[in-house]
Design an enzyme around this catalytic site. Structure first.
Site, mmCIF file in Angstrom:
data_model
loop_
_atom_site.group_PDB
_atom_site.id
_atom_site.type_symbol
_atom_site.label_atom_id
_atom_site.label_comp_id
_atom_site.label_asym_id
_atom_site.label_seq_id
_atom_site.Cartn_x
_atom_site.Cartn_y
_atom_site.Cartn_z
ATOM 1 C CG ASP A 86 -0.457 -4.208 4.300
ATOM 2 O OD1 ASP A 86 -1.026 -3.636 3.360
ATOM 3 O OD2 ASP A 86 -0.095 -3.620 5.347
ATOM 4 C CG ASP B 214 -4.637 -2.117 3.458
ATOM 5 O OD1 ASP B 214 -5.048 -2.784 4.430
ATOM 6 O OD2 ASP B 214 -4.529 -0.883 3.485
ATOM 7 C CG ASN C 153 -8.027 -1.313 5.809
ATOM 8 O OD1 ASN C 153 -7.187 -0.819 6.552
ATOM 9 N ND2 ASN C 153 -8.384 -0.758 4.671
ATOM 10 C CG ASN D 271 -1.848 1.185 1.273
ATOM 11 O OD1 ASN D 271 -1.469 2.301 0.919
ATOM 12 N ND2 ASN D 271 -3.074 0.963 1.720
ATOM 13 C CG ASP E 202 0.145 4.957 6.162
ATOM 14 O OD1 ASP E 202 0.186 4.371 5.058
ATOM 15 O OD2 ASP E 202 -0.834 5.633 6.532
ATOM 16 C CG HIS E 203 0.336 0.244 4.435
ATOM 17 N ND1 HIS E 203 -0.485 -0.821 4.749
ATOM 18 C CD2 HIS E 203 -0.456 1.356 4.464
ATOM 19 C CE1 HIS E 203 -1.717 -0.369 4.961
ATOM 20 N NE2 HIS E 203 -1.719 0.935 4.790
ATOM 21 C CD GLU F 253 -4.788 4.217 1.099
ATOM 22 O OE1 GLU F 253 -5.375 5.314 1.153
ATOM 23 O OE2 GLU F 253 -4.125 3.748 2.045
#
Length: 260
Positions: free
Chosen positions: A218, A147, A149, A7, A247-248, A34
């Site tokens: 992930d 991802d 989530n 991501n 941030d991943h 994303e």
């Protein structure tokens, strides 16, 4: 065969970081989420110059998924998760790569929960479960990468007691994930590291990465015909430590798979 999911949190903002990672690690397949860019603004030429062919499903400002293949262009199979013709969010794409069906997904976040966004998340997961069963029933080698989530287990989150009401950790989300896996999918990272604390996401705030206050959301799920070829799995945590990172961090697997 090395497959990774990443991501990138904005294709344009992270393109140099993505190209650096591709040059360093040279995954055979990279699933991206994303993108946050319109379909026509995807940097295809830059990706090609890095040695990768690509298919993608873009969306202005939000979402967006892509599959990259080293040295070739993936054979596109599906764009969009089946089951809801009115769902226009760019969250799912499928391709055939060296005899493996690769599904790249960006599952909805679902917050705030309860609420309409959480309802959408759960409905999306039900559609994914249906598609997952179709792939299992077909017997084809397949990987669901992206991802999700969802943090499946307590070990997948720093201080789980703080996440009990979050859509990523609510019982409904975890139960749906476990039903998907129960079809016969193998959670590759957890299979290789059953007791290890492994995270793939760290918030930008409160020095989360420095404190290793992360979560594992992930995942790369392998079908029964592909799981026996699993030889390694992990997270390129060093990528998260760089300047202006996503941030991943990229999550990867290595398969003893020669293609077909």
């Amino acid at each position: 065969m090395r497959i990774a999911t990443f991501n990138i949190n904005g294709m344009n903002a992270r393109l140099p970081a993505l190209l650096q990672w591709l040059e360093e690690e040279q995954p055979d397949v990279a699933c991206l989420q994303e993108l946050k860019t319109p379909h026509e603004k995807f940097p295809e030429l830059a990706i090609e110059a890095a040695g990768y062919g690509a298919i993608w499903h873009g969306q202005k400002s939000w979402n967006g998924v892509a599959i990259l293949q080293r040295g070739a262009k993936p054979q596109e199979l599906k764009v969009g998760l089946p089951g809801d013709e009115e769902d226009l969010q760019s969250r799912y794409i499928e391709a055939l790569v060296d005899g493996v069906v690769v599904a790249c997904l960006y599952l909805p976040n679902g917050n705030p929960a309860p609420g309409p966004k959480f309802d959408y998340k759960l409905k999306w997961m039900e559609r994914l479960i249906i598609r997952g069963q179709e792939l299992i029933d077909s017997g084809v080698p397949a990987v669901l990468a992206g991802d999700f989530n969802v943090m499946p287990h307590d070990i997948d989150v720093y201080k789980p007691e703080r996440w009990l009401t979050d859509a990523l950790f609510r019982p409904e989300s975890r139960e749906a994930f476990h039903r998907l896996v129960a079809q016969g999918w193998t959670d590759s990272v957890r299979a290789m590291h059953p007791d290890e604390v492994i995270y793939t996401f760290w918030d930008y705030f409160r020095n989360a990465f420095g404190r290793n206050a992360g979560i594992r959301i992930d995942h790369l799920l392998l079908s029964p015909s592909l799981a026996p070829s699993l030889r390694g799995a992990g997270v390129h945590t060093n990528v998260r430590a760089r300047e202006k990172p996503s941030d991943h961090a990229p999550t990867w697997i290595e398969l003893d798979w020669k293609g077909a």
